[in-house]
Write a protein that holds these residues in place. Structure first.
Motif, PDB file in Angstrom:
ATOM      1  N   LEU A  47     -56.111  51.948 -75.590  1.00 37.36           N
ATOM      2  CA  LEU A  47     -54.877  51.491 -76.226  1.00 37.36           C
ATOM      3  C   LEU A  47     -53.648  52.063 -75.521  1.00 37.36           C
ATOM      4  N   LEU A  48     -53.729  53.312 -75.109  1.00 36.77           N
ATOM      5  CA  LEU A  48     -52.595  53.894 -74.397  1.00 36.77           C
ATOM      6  C   LEU A  48     -52.424  53.246 -73.025  1.00 36.77           C
ATOM      7  N   SER A  49     -53.527  52.800 -72.417  1.00 33.62           N
ATOM      8  CA  SER A  49     -53.435  52.089 -71.141  1.00 33.62           C
ATOM      9  C   SER A  49     -52.765  50.734 -71.322  1.00 33.62           C
ATOM     10  N   ILE A  50     -53.049  50.079 -72.437  1.00 34.81           N
ATOM     11  CA  ILE A  50     -52.388  48.797 -72.722  1.00 34.81           C
ATOM     12  C   ILE A  50     -50.884  49.002 -72.880  1.00 34.81           C
ATOM     13  N   VAL A  51     -50.512  50.049 -73.591  1.00 29.88           N
ATOM     14  CA  VAL A  51     -49.088  50.357 -73.751  1.00 29.88           C
ATOM     15  C   VAL A  51     -48.449  50.664 -72.403  1.00 29.88           C
ATOM     16  N   MET A  52     -49.175  51.394 -71.548  1.00 37.09           N
ATOM     17  CA  MET A  52     -48.650  51.706 -70.221  1.00 37.09           C
ATOM     18  C   MET A  52     -48.433  50.437 -69.407  1.00 37.09           C
ATOM     19  N   ALA A  53     -49.400  49.510 -69.440  1.00 39.10           N
ATOM     20  CA  ALA A  53     -49.263  48.259 -68.697  1.00 39.10           C
ATOM     21  C   ALA A  53     -48.088  47.441 -69.218  1.00 39.10           C
ATOM     22  N   PHE A  54     -47.935  47.406 -70.536  1.00 36.07           N
ATOM     23  CA  PHE A  54     -46.829  46.652 -71.126  1.00 36.07           C
ATOM     24  C   PHE A  54     -45.490  47.295 -70.760  1.00 36.07           C
ATOM     25  N   SER A  55     -45.424  48.621 -70.800  1.00 36.10           N
ATOM     26  CA  SER A  55     -44.191  49.323 -70.424  1.00 36.10           C
ATOM     27  C   SER A  55     -43.868  49.108 -68.949  1.00 36.10           C
ATOM     28  N   SER A  56     -44.897  49.077 -68.111  1.00 40.61           N
ATOM     29  CA  SER A  56     -44.668  48.836 -66.682  1.00 40.61           C
ATOM     30  C   SER A  56     -44.122  47.444 -66.444  1.00 40.61           C
ATOM     31  N   ASP A  57     -44.646  46.469 -67.182  1.00 39.06           N
ATOM     32  CA  ASP A  57     -44.134  45.103 -67.038  1.00 39.06           C
ATOM     33  C   ASP A  57     -42.667  45.018 -67.459  1.00 39.06           C
ATOM     34  N   LEU A  58     -42.330  45.682 -68.552  1.00 37.40           N
ATOM     35  CA  LEU A  58     -40.932  45.697 -68.981  1.00 37.40           C
ATOM     36  C   LEU A  58     -40.048  46.402 -67.958  1.00 37.40           C
ATOM     37  N   SER A  59     -40.578  47.462 -67.329  1.00 35.41           N
ATOM     38  CA  SER A  59     -39.801  48.186 -66.325  1.00 35.41           C
ATOM     39  C   SER A  59     -39.537  47.320 -65.098  1.00 35.41           C
ATOM     40  N   ILE A  60     -40.533  46.547 -64.690  1.00 35.27           N
ATOM     41  CA  ILE A  60     -40.331  45.636 -63.547  1.00 35.27           C
ATOM     42  C   ILE A  60     -39.252  44.616 -63.868  1.00 35.27           C
ATOM     43  N   GLN A  61     -39.262  44.127 -65.088  1.00 34.72           N
ATOM     44  CA  GLN A  61     -38.218  43.190 -65.490  1.00 34.72           C
ATOM     45  C   GLN A  61     -36.854  43.866 -65.527  1.00 34.72           C
ATOM     46  N   GLN A  62     -36.840  45.137 -65.904  1.00 34.77           N
ATOM     47  CA  GLN A  62     -35.582  45.873 -65.888  1.00 34.77           C
ATOM     48  C   GLN A  62     -35.044  46.004 -64.465  1.00 34.77           C
ATOM     49  N   ILE A  63     -35.934  46.271 -63.524  1.00 40.84           N
ATOM     50  CA  ILE A  63     -35.509  46.427 -62.132  1.00 40.84           C
ATOM     51  C   ILE A  63     -34.999  45.109 -61.564  1.00 40.84           C
ATOM     52  N   ASN A  64     -35.705  44.027 -61.876  1.00 41.51           N
ATOM     53  CA  ASN A  64     -35.328  42.717 -61.319  1.00 41.51           C
ATOM     54  C   ASN A  64     -34.148  42.085 -62.043  1.00 41.51           C
ATOM     55  N   GLY A  65     -34.129  42.221 -63.372  1.00 47.12           N
ATOM     56  CA  GLY A  65     -33.092  41.526 -64.132  1.00 47.12           C
ATOM     57  C   GLY A  65     -31.949  42.390 -64.597  1.00 47.12           C
ATOM     58  N   ILE A  95     -38.283  54.123 -68.663  1.00 50.72           N
ATOM     59  CA  ILE A  95     -38.680  55.348 -67.955  1.00 50.72           C
ATOM     60  C   ILE A  95     -39.496  56.261 -68.862  1.00 50.72           C
ATOM     61  N   MET A  96     -38.997  56.500 -70.053  1.00 53.63           N
ATOM     62  CA  MET A  96     -39.683  57.411 -70.958  1.00 53.63           C
ATOM     63  C   MET A  96     -41.032  56.851 -71.398  1.00 53.63           C
ATOM     64  N   SER A  97     -41.130  55.538 -71.604  1.00 50.25           N
ATOM     65  CA  SER A  97     -42.396  54.936 -72.030  1.00 50.25           C
ATOM     66  C   SER A  97     -43.466  55.099 -70.963  1.00 50.25           C
ATOM     67  N   ILE A  98     -43.108  54.845 -69.720  1.00 50.98           N
ATOM     68  CA  ILE A  98     -44.077  55.010 -68.634  1.00 50.98           C
ATOM     69  C   ILE A  98     -44.475  56.466 -68.496  1.00 50.98           C
ATOM     70  N   LEU A  99     -43.521  57.353 -68.610  1.00 47.89           N
ATOM     71  CA  LEU A  99     -43.799  58.783 -68.491  1.00 47.89           C
ATOM     72  C   LEU A  99     -44.756  59.247 -69.589  1.00 47.89           C
ATOM     73  N   ILE A 100     -44.491  58.856 -70.818  1.00 45.47           N
ATOM     74  CA  ILE A 100     -45.317  59.278 -71.952  1.00 45.47           C
ATOM     75  C   ILE A 100     -46.726  58.737 -71.824  1.00 45.47           C
ATOM     76  N   THR A 101     -46.855  57.472 -71.463  1.00 42.45           N
ATOM     77  CA  THR A 101     -48.177  56.847 -71.418  1.00 42.45           C
ATOM     78  C   THR A 101     -49.020  57.346 -70.250  1.00 42.45           C
ATOM     79  N   THR A 102     -48.422  57.482 -69.071  1.00 40.60           N
ATOM     80  CA  THR A 102     -49.211  57.930 -67.916  1.00 40.60           C
ATOM     81  C   THR A 102     -49.689  59.366 -68.087  1.00 40.60           C
ATOM     82  N   VAL A 103     -48.787  60.254 -68.478  1.00 40.76           N
ATOM     83  CA  VAL A 103     -49.201  61.638 -68.714  1.00 40.76           C
ATOM     84  C   VAL A 103     -50.169  61.711 -69.891  1.00 40.76           C
ATOM     85  N   GLY A 104     -49.921  60.914 -70.927  1.00 42.53           N
ATOM     86  CA  GLY A 104     -50.805  60.907 -72.091  1.00 42.53           C
ATOM     87  C   GLY A 104     -52.221  60.482 -71.744  1.00 42.53           C
ATOM     88  N   ILE A 105     -52.369  59.486 -70.885  1.00 43.27           N
ATOM     89  CA  ILE A 105     -53.705  59.040 -70.479  1.00 43.27           C
ATOM     90  C   ILE A 105     -54.432  60.142 -69.722  1.00 43.27           C
TER      91      ILE A 105
END
Length: 744
Positions: A47-65, A95-105
């Motif tokens: 479940l934490l990996s799913i959150v990480m993937a979702f946060s990463s997708d949102l981050s990519i959209q943040q970078i592009n858009g 940033i914080m979502s990716i940080l929390i999820t990656t370290v948490g995993i």
């Protein structure tokens, strides 16, 4: 894109099923749940990996858009008051979502093996999942009320995790200390939230920032009151991120399991305070006094944390003070207007510190067969040494984390720390000098930790020891003393098994002892002659895998902020990522660094780090050479004559300051604990003897008066006449005395 944002609400709530399932299972079917306890790792990590993937997708959209999205639900609507709950997705949240999820995993995978033999395994994973949920809810909050709710939940989870082994008095006291210290900051945060609602009439971030900035520009708010409210908000961040003077809970928090230490120091509790400052920075930037306060607290914390880490013997406590110092850098950066560098160092430090803490857990795990399960022994660096050939993978990963924290290129922390140091020169030369000096201290104490742990021979690094009970091992006095007597081995072993007394604020002040060489030789002879078939061992693969993955982050995460964007290379992903936030703080800001300027500044910072490493290598390089180093230093000092005494006193003073935590705990114990207890005793005396005394006195007096009247009213006329005549005589006597005095 907007369709993806609509489902961002799953980020904070995805892990709740794990926590609820474990809780219900332990409540309804405890036997079956405990028998299948190892299966809970998979859903937690998944479940934490799913959150990480979702946060990463949102981050990519943040970078592009470069867009900011907010979704709200109405909760309470009134004519005078309305409250909405929702979530906010912006670069800071990503940033914080990716940080929390990656370290948490990484921590969850590591914990599956580290906690496998603990009876509280299920409780541990329930706490961990709920802690990640609380932190994710905090970073996605869209208003002040949500911030406060999840802020308290993060504090509650930290209390439970620090006191996970609550049957140990040290752990119980540590979680209480963390809880009480953070109540100070939480109370300030609550008052600040109410104050800004009083000023702006809104809890929502967007409305709050816009209304407050307009009021400041138009002089529509009392500047003193606004500064007070902003200061109260900042107090919450000071306590949570262990900034001076509310840092005292952080080293004691090491009483929890090592994975908890990694999570708290990298991605949850201490990161929450930095997040709060970053979130409220649009408010703070329009109040110059607050920005000065943030930078001042940051630079004090940088220096204090670095000096307190110099003489610690507990490997986790030394890392805790290292975290405190690095958080000071992260707090200093926004105070001097370097928002980008603050978040950059938050990312790089989180992965490097998670690597170091998990590495320390692997070291502790390898030392337990040697010294038995005891934190005073398995975490004591002076009981280590020579672990290189036993734990080579842990050693190499720990070395990379150490080099990164020291600021050695091309590792992650070099890029972010160097940026903070450069920006500090532009803000204040005094702050820059302190920051650079602390960087040298960081390199010194980190390599001291590395060398004491892995260099030399096993069990040879016994430093300075006092032969009294409840004493501890201390770092070597490099000057030594001559004419010492051999150490009693039986006294040494009996004292080694005595634990230090535990108290809320330690009143104990340790002093150095000169019995250095004979002690080291005695300890070495004892352990070399001791017959033992147990040796340190490398950790299992499930513990080593997170270390290897975190090494990759430590090596390459710095590339997201490489600041060469003027025709040299265009890798500055971080600036693109943070564009909406940077533009919100500084209009039309373009971050760029010239190649020549960057290399020139980097040479200075790396030279400082290398100098600290060099000094640590001389003093702690190996046990065999330590005697030679001491002899060389002593022979040099003898030639200097009277300077030996002065230098010895300086070294002792520095050591005592560091080992005794800067005497801050002693100060709090004397001025706060003792004074509060004294006030309580005085209040108790007044309550029992004065207030209750008056009430009880009236009752007792009434009793005696009633008893007396009972005997007077016996039905005898003679008694009545006696009382009557006595009353009349007394009245007449008083009357004539009054007339006599009045006549004059």
């Amino acid at each position: 894109m907007e369709h993806t944002y609509q489902y961002a609400w799953i980020i904070p709530f995805a892990l709740l099923p794990v926590t609820m399932s474990i809780g219900l299972g332990l409540l309804l079917v405890p036997t079956a749940t405990k028998n299948l306890r190892r299966m809970w790792t998979f859903p937690s990590v998944s479940l934490l990996s799913i959150v990480m993937a979702f946060s990463s997708d949102l981050s990519i959209q943040q970078i592009n858009g470069s867009s900011i999205y907010q979704h709200l639900w109405s909760w309470t609507i009134n004519t005078d008051f309305s409250l909405e709950f929702g979530y906010l997705i912006d670069p800071l949240t990503s940033i914080m979502s990716i940080l929390i999820t990656t370290v948490g995993i990484m921590v969850l995978i590591y914990s599956d093996n580290y906690m496998s033999h603990d009876q509280g395994y299920l409780r541990f994973f329930a706490y961990m999942s709920f802690s990640n949920t609380s932190m994710l809810g905090l970073v996605t909050s869209s208003n002040l009320i949500q911030i406060h709710i999840f802020w308290e939940l993060v504090g509650m989870c930290s209390y439970l995790l620090i006191g996970f082994w609550f049957t140990r008095p040290a752990a119980a006291n540590a979680c209480q200390k963390a809880f009480v210290t953070n109540r100070v900051g939480d109370f300030g945060l609550l008052l600040g939230i109410l104050g800004f609602y009083w000023i702006t009439g809104s809890f929502e971030f967007r409305d709050l920032f816009e209304i407050f900035n307009n009021l400041i520009r138009n002089n529509g708010v009392n500047s003193l009151f606004a500064t007070l409210c902003a200061s109260l908000l900042f107090v919450g961040a000071v306590a949570k991120s262990a900034q001076f003077p509310l840092h005292v809970w952080l080293p004691d928090a090491m009483e929890g399991p090592t994975p908890i230490s990694a999570l708290i120091h990298a991605a949850t509790m201490v990161a929450a305070g930095i997040f709060l400052v970053a979130r409220f920075l649009p408010l703070f930037t329009v109040i110059p006094y607050i920005m000065n306060l943030i930078s001042l607290i940051g630079v004090i914390t940088v220096l204090l944390g670095a000096t307190l880490a110099l003489a610690q013997r507990d490997i986790k406590r030394s890392l805790a003070y290292s975290t405190m110092s690095q958080l000071g850098y992260i707090m200093l950066a926004p105070g001097i207007g370097s928002y980008r560098a603050a978040l950059f160092h938050l990312i790089t430090h989180a992965y490097s510190k998670a690597l170091l803490f998990l590495g320390s857990g692997s070291i502790i795990h390898s030392m337990e067969p040697i010294v038995g399960y005891s934190p005073d022994k398995s975490q004591n660096m002076v009981l280590m040494g020579g672990l290189t050939k036993y734990v080579p993978i842990t050693k190499n990963t720990f070395l990379l984390g150490t080099l990164s924290l020291c600021g050695i290129p091309p590792l992650a922390c070099f890029w972010s720390k160097d940026e903070i140091l450069n920006d500090s020169w532009l803000y204040s030369p005094i702050f820059a000098i302190i920051a650079c000096f602390s960087a040298g201290l960081t390199a010194f104490y980190m390599f001291r930790m590395y060398l004491l742990t892995f260099d030399g021979h096993l069990h040879a690094h016994f430093q300075n020891y006092s032969g009294t009970q409840n004493s501890s091992f201390y770092s070597i006095s490099i000057w030594g003393k001559e004419g010492t007597k051999p150490v009693n081995r039986n006294l040494f072993l009996s004292t080694m098994n005595n634990n230090e007394k535990v108290s809320f604020f330690s009143k104990k002040i340790y002093k150095m002892n000169g019995n250095v060489r004979n002690l080291i030789r005695s300890c070495r002879i004892y352990f070399e002659n001791k017959d033992t078939s147990t040796y340190p061992h490398e950790s299992d693969n499930t513990m080593l895998l997170p270390l290897l993955i975190l090494v990759l982050f430590t090596l390459f995460v710095g590339s997201i902020g490489i600041p060469f964007d003027q025709g040299v290379m265009d890798f500055d992903i971080l600036s693109k990522w943070l564009t909406p936030s940077i533009n919100l703080l500084h209009k039309n800001s373009n971050y760029s660094v010239d190649w020549y300027e960057f290399v020139t500044n980097a040479i200075y910072s790396v030279s400082i780090a290398c100098f600290g490493i060099f000094i640590a290598s001389i003093l702690y390089g190996s046990v065999n050479s330590s005697f030679q180093n001491l002899d060389l230093i002593n022979s040099f000092v003898k030639k200097t004559g009277s300077k030996k005494i002065l230098l010895d006193r300086i070294i002792n003073a520095i050591y005592n300051w560091s080992y005794n935590r800067g005497y801050i705990d002693v100060f709090y114990a004397t001025c706060l604990t003792t004074s509060i207890r004294g006030l309580a005793e005085v209040t108790h005396f007044l309550d029992r003897r004065v207030i209750d005394g008056i009430t009880n006195g009236v009752g007792v007096a009434s009793f005696f008066v009633g008893e007396g009247i009972k005997y007077v009213g016996g039905g005898r006329i003679s008694s009545y006449l006696f009382v009557y005549l006595s009353y009349v005589s007394g009245f007449l006597l008083i009357y004539y005395i009054y007339i006599y005095i009045y006549s004059f």
